[in-house]
Design an enzyme around this catalytic site. Structure first.
Site, mmCIF file in Angstrom:
data_model
loop_
_atom_site.group_PDB
_atom_site.id
_atom_site.type_symbol
_atom_site.label_atom_id
_atom_site.label_comp_id
_atom_site.label_asym_id
_atom_site.label_seq_id
_atom_site.Cartn_x
_atom_site.Cartn_y
_atom_site.Cartn_z
ATOM 1 N N GLU A 282 8.810 -13.103 -2.624
ATOM 2 C CA GLU A 282 9.425 -14.224 -3.361
ATOM 3 C C GLU A 282 9.786 -13.774 -4.778
ATOM 4 O OE1 GLU A 282 7.506 -18.250 -1.578
ATOM 5 O OE2 GLU A 282 6.046 -16.731 -2.247
ATOM 6 N N GLU B 61 2.579 -15.693 5.077
ATOM 7 C CA GLU B 61 1.693 -16.799 4.695
ATOM 8 C C GLU B 61 1.160 -17.567 5.911
ATOM 9 O OE1 GLU B 61 4.221 -16.122 1.017
ATOM 10 O OE2 GLU B 61 4.380 -15.889 3.179
HETATM 11 N N1 T1G Z 1 -4.974 -11.258 -2.581
HETATM 12 C C1 T1G Z 1 -6.197 -10.781 -2.917
HETATM 13 N N2 T1G Z 1 -6.760 -9.645 -2.392
HETATM 14 C C2 T1G Z 1 -6.022 -8.973 -1.502
HETATM 15 C C3 T1G Z 1 -4.728 -9.414 -1.098
HETATM 16 C C4 T1G Z 1 -4.202 -10.605 -1.683
HETATM 17 N N3 T1G Z 1 -2.996 -11.083 -1.372
HETATM 18 N N4 T1G Z 1 -4.257 -8.541 -0.175
HETATM 19 C C5 T1G Z 1 -5.214 -7.599 -0.027
HETATM 20 N N5 T1G Z 1 -6.267 -7.846 -0.809
HETATM 21 C C6 T1G Z 1 -7.487 -7.041 -0.937
HETATM 22 C C7 T1G Z 1 -8.301 -6.996 0.351
HETATM 23 O O1 T1G Z 1 -9.159 -8.071 0.453
HETATM 24 C C8 T1G Z 1 -9.034 -5.663 0.200
HETATM 25 O O2 T1G Z 1 -10.123 -5.883 -0.654
HETATM 26 C C9 T1G Z 1 -8.029 -4.796 -0.536
HETATM 27 O O3 T1G Z 1 -7.100 -5.704 -1.147
HETATM 28 C C10 T1G Z 1 -7.254 -3.884 0.358
HETATM 29 O O4 T1G Z 1 -6.688 -4.657 1.402
HETATM 30 C C11 T1G Z 1 2.780 -18.175 -3.047
HETATM 31 C C12 T1G Z 1 0.796 -18.357 -1.101
HETATM 32 C C13 T1G Z 1 -1.286 -5.567 1.722
HETATM 33 C C14 T1G Z 1 -0.896 -4.975 4.077
HETATM 34 O O5 T1G Z 1 -0.852 -12.272 3.259
HETATM 35 O O6 T1G Z 1 -1.778 -7.951 4.519
HETATM 36 O O7 T1G Z 1 1.640 -14.988 -1.345
HETATM 37 O O8 T1G Z 1 -11.894 -5.377 0.966
HETATM 38 O O9 T1G Z 1 -8.004 -3.597 3.283
HETATM 39 O O10 T1G Z 1 -5.173 -2.348 5.206
HETATM 40 O O11 T1G Z 1 3.951 -17.836 -1.118
HETATM 41 O O12 T1G Z 1 -4.003 -6.269 2.528
HETATM 42 O O13 T1G Z 1 -11.119 -3.632 -0.627
HETATM 43 O O14 T1G Z 1 -12.405 -5.642 -1.466
HETATM 44 O O15 T1G Z 1 -6.087 -5.182 3.755
HETATM 45 O O16 T1G Z 1 -3.962 -1.216 3.312
HETATM 46 C C15 T1G Z 1 0.552 -13.379 1.210
HETATM 47 C C16 T1G Z 1 -2.266 -9.864 2.540
HETATM 48 C C17 T1G Z 1 -0.470 -14.040 0.346
HETATM 49 C C18 T1G Z 1 -0.798 -10.063 2.449
HETATM 50 C C19 T1G Z 1 -2.698 -3.843 2.748
HETATM 51 N N6 T1G Z 1 0.221 -11.985 1.353
HETATM 52 N N7 T1G Z 1 -2.654 -8.474 2.487
HETATM 53 O O17 T1G Z 1 -3.442 -3.577 3.895
HETATM 54 O O18 T1G Z 1 -5.659 -2.892 2.784
HETATM 55 S S1 T1G Z 1 -0.179 -15.782 0.237
HETATM 56 C C20 T1G Z 1 -0.474 -11.549 2.393
HETATM 57 C C21 T1G Z 1 -2.398 -7.638 3.534
HETATM 58 C C22 T1G Z 1 1.175 -15.914 -0.810
HETATM 59 C C23 T1G Z 1 2.900 -17.323 -1.837
HETATM 60 C C24 T1G Z 1 1.730 -17.300 -0.949
HETATM 61 C C25 T1G Z 1 -2.950 -6.257 3.435
HETATM 62 C C26 T1G Z 1 -1.920 -5.187 2.968
HETATM 63 P P1 T1G Z 1 -11.447 -5.084 -0.439
HETATM 64 P P2 T1G Z 1 -6.652 -4.105 2.912
HETATM 65 P P3 T1G Z 1 -4.569 -2.405 3.863
#
Ligand code: T1G
Length: 701
Positions: free
Chosen positions: A105, A125
């Protein structure tokens, strides 16, 4: 720790750099930093164009999910995105790794996007029970078309940079991996061309193909794919608003629906699972830096349905695997099943012929232990019999090379006992796959008392390599998943004896969200397999009614789907109620003096789920599972429990532990202590008004 976002300039090009490890999530400091740097750019007369770029392994991977349960803090992302777009100088987003959710976004708030080819872009999301709440539902349809945008948002699956480029979400693909250089060159090109800011909000929605029935049709196709989930329908409503309303009004609609999703139980459950899956990777007594054993070659003992599926996982990951069977006929059959599975995948267009050939080339077969001695990991996947497994591990002890990991795919048996059949118990571990092993994502990894830490660490890491979600558990009969599944099936069977129709129990469980009801799952797994496991169970309760209907059907040679008759009758894949079961239940209930009772839908769910939760609490008390959320991951990945329930332990917290305990006590009053004694942990939590999540926090789990 420096600023999360910094501003710099090289000649006429400004750089807005985000640095918020591990995934540049849009935490408050990042949102604040973006706004500040954007204003700095706007006021920097020497800066003609700006590049938004991220340090570390990825572009912005979304909003900071850890902030969702905290009070809102401004600036809010939609504002930052709108202000960025309104800038009258060009801003380019330079993307590597993943641009996800709020990250995409933000990139769509920029005027142009460039990306390295390995990048992925998406709005996932929906996997968190949410919708893109920072104008994503309004911008993506304008950029790539309504249907494509809906597919991206409702599936939650990201696009590759090349697909995003073809669709118009990315304007420039950067050759090679030097993003900064590529983005700079692109900026120079735009400057040379005198390119003006292009604002996505001003792009007209392409109405082509959006006949009056479009959304109705789309809803129907989505319903089939996202049964029971709340968020997908809200996303469709947002895109409908994008097509029918002026931009700002539709953004308002998006924001309202986003709030509804955010406060929903579904989103709480799905966010719980997001962090639960990441927590499951962490093993308290196995440090992250534990050196891993190198796994270059794998061997699988047993080429049956499980063995074949297991072998495919390694071939899919590019790892050569040798499969051993007892004789050539069995081996040819096993390799044939693998070939058929791959051919079916190619037919569905989910695999190219080249990939098919590559995988088949990586799989070889033997009928003796030759070739096993080169394997770094050997997985035994033979019939569920302790004596046979001990014999095989005795052989592996002699034939496998020193340092090889010796894993058993047993689904119930004692890993320590199997390990004792070798002189290297430190190398023995359980790798419990779920059928079909090449499809199901769960891998229960079972550590024995003597399993070495590097064997555990290597197993957890290898699980990721073969795209499995691993959960580490300790030894007990049935480990975590099956041990909790037994009471689930037990209660279903008991209700059948009490006169509740098989199909009603399954319908209630299905409508609650299970992929299949307990009786249909029993038929799929094989009633003979369940009956055999029950009979091998040393601690099987002294209860003649225990899975009585299954026992009686097995005596009649009715094993479920594989014999066409079981809890249901099967015409091909179609199941119809089996009248023999109701008759059998009445007869056996009379013999066992079990009264026929009226059961409400609520009771059906309570007995199915709370019997599991109670067993889950015992599992935590015994330390078989490290944390309640691990149990939730097991059920979300291995037993068809919908992610919007968050798993049995999260569900218990959502219902309220006091409610769970009072219901369990109600059934104890009716049935006695044998099954319905609340676990001590449950009673303690209920008495202290706490939840499993509280308990986990207190344990530091
Ligand atoms: N927020 C906070 N922490 C996050 C995070 C996030 N969005 N994404 C990952 N982490 C942390 C995770 O908990 C882990 O922590 C570390 O980063 C590494 O992640 C307004 C409402 C990016 C593909 O859904 O899909 O945006 O365990 O082990 O396998 O519209 O993380 O090390 O303490 O998963 O390499 C939308 C979520 C949010 C993507 C990387 N975004 N993340 O994968 O590492 S909602 C998502 C992922 C939003 C807006 C809305 C994956 C990754 P720790 P990991 P990875």
């Amino acid at each position: 720790m420096g600023d999360a976002v910094t501003y710099s300039r090289e000649d006429e090009i400004a750089f807005i750099t985000v640095d918020n490890p591990p995934v540049n999530a849009l935490s408050l400091p990042v949102r604040q930093g973006l706004q500040d740097c954007m204003r700095q750019f706007a006021n920097d007369s020497a800066a003609q164009i700006a590049i938004l770029i991220c340090d570390g392994r990825t572009f912005i991977a979304g909003a900071d999910i850890t902030e969702f349960d905290k009070p809102r803090q401004d600036p809010w992302l939609p504002e930052v995105v709108e202000e960025m777009e309104a800038c009258d100088k060009v801003i380019i987003a330079a993307i590597h790794g993943t641009a996800l959710g709020g990250g995409l976004e933000t990139a769509m708030g920029c005027h142009y996007r460039c990306a390295v080819k390995s990048a992925r872009l998406g709005l996932p999301e929906v996997t968190l029970g949410l919708l893109p709440g920072a104008t994503g539902t309004q911008r993506l349809p304008r950029l790539i078309g309504v249907k494509e945008a809906l597919d991206v948002m409702v599936s939650g699956r990201p696009m590759s940079a090349e697909v995003a480029f073809e669709r118009g979400a990315v304007d420039e693909l950067i050759e090679g991996q030097d993003l900064r250089a590529g983005a700079t060159a692109y900026a120079m090109k735009l400057l040379d061309q005198g390119t003006k800011p292009r604002r996505i909000r001003d792009i007209e929605i392409n109405q082509e193909g959006l006949g009056s029935k479009f959304f109705k049709e789309y809803r129907r196709s989505a319903e089939r794919r996202t049964r029971g989930f709340f968020a997908p329908e809200q996303i469709i409503k947002c895109v409908e608003a994008a097509v029918t309303m002026p931009y700002d009004e539709a953004v308002q609609r998006e924001s309202e629906l986003f709030k509804e999703c955010m406060k929903s139980a579904h989103s709480a459950a799905q966010r719980h699972l997001f962090f639960a899956e990441r927590a499951a990777n962490k093993v308290a007594d196995v440090p992250r830096e534990t050196p891993l054993r190198e796994i270059k070659r794998v061997a699988v003992i047993g080429g049956g349905t499980m063995g074949g599926g297991i072998a495919m996982n390694f071939a899919n990951a590019g790892i050569p695997v040798v499969m051993k069977e007892v004789n050539q006929e069995a081996l040819s059959r096993g390799l044939g099943i693998i070939r058929n599975n791959y051919e079916a995948t190619v037919k569905k267009g989910r695999m190219s012929s080249a990939q098919f050939e590559r995988c088949m080339d990586l799989i070889s077969g033997v009928t003796d232990y030759s070739g096993i001695s080169e394997a770094d990991l050997v997985i035994e996947a033979v019939f569920e019999n302790m004596a046979l497994k001990k014999e095989i591990f005795g052989e592996l002890d002699k034939k496998a090379k020193a340092g090889a990991i010796l894993a058993s795919n047993t689904s119930t048996l004692n890993i320590d006992e199997i390990a004792a059949a070798t002189n290297r118990p430190q190398d023995v571990i359980g790798w419990h796959f779920f059928a079909p092993a090449n499809v199901m994502t769960l891998l229960e990894i079972v550590r024995g008392d003597k399993t070495a830490k590097d064997v555990i660490a290597t197993s957890m890491a290898m699980a990721k390599t073969i795209r499995k979600t691993a959960v580490l558990v300790r030894v007990c009969f049935g480990f975590v998943g099956n041990r909790m599944f037994f009471p689930y099936v037990r209660e279903a069977q008991r209700m059948v004896l009490e006169g509740v129709p098989t199909q009603r129990i399954d319908k209630v469980a299905f409508e609650w969200g299970m992929a299949m009801g307990p009786n249909a799952v029993a038929d799929l797994s094989g009633l003979d397999v369940l009956d055999k496991v029950n009979n091998e169970w040393a601690d099987k309760p002294d209860d003649p009614a225990y899975c009585r209907v299954i026992t009686k059907l097995v005596e009649r040679g009715h094993f479920g789907q594989k014999t066409g008759v079981g809890m249901y009758q099967y015409e091909g894949r179609k199941s119809i109620p089996n009248p023999e079961v109701a008759e059998l239940a009445r007869t056996e209930a009379a013999v066992l003096e079990i009264p026929q009772i009226e059961v409400s839908d609520e009771e059906i769910i309570e007995r199915l789920m709370f019997s599991m939760v109670n067993e889950g609490a015992l599992i935590l008390q015994e330390g078989i599972a490290a944390r309640p959320s691990d149990i939730d991951v097991v059920y979300a990945h291995g037993y068809g429990m919908p992610r919007y329930r968050g798993g049995p332990m999260h569900y218990a917290d959502a219902v309220g532990i006091e409610k769970v305990v009072s219901s369990i006590s109600k059934y104890r009053d009716r049935y006695g202590d044998l099954y319905w004694t609340p676990a001590a942990l449950l009673t303690k939590l209920a008495d202290s008004g706490k939840s499993f999540a509280d308990w986990a926090r207190e344990q530091g789990a």
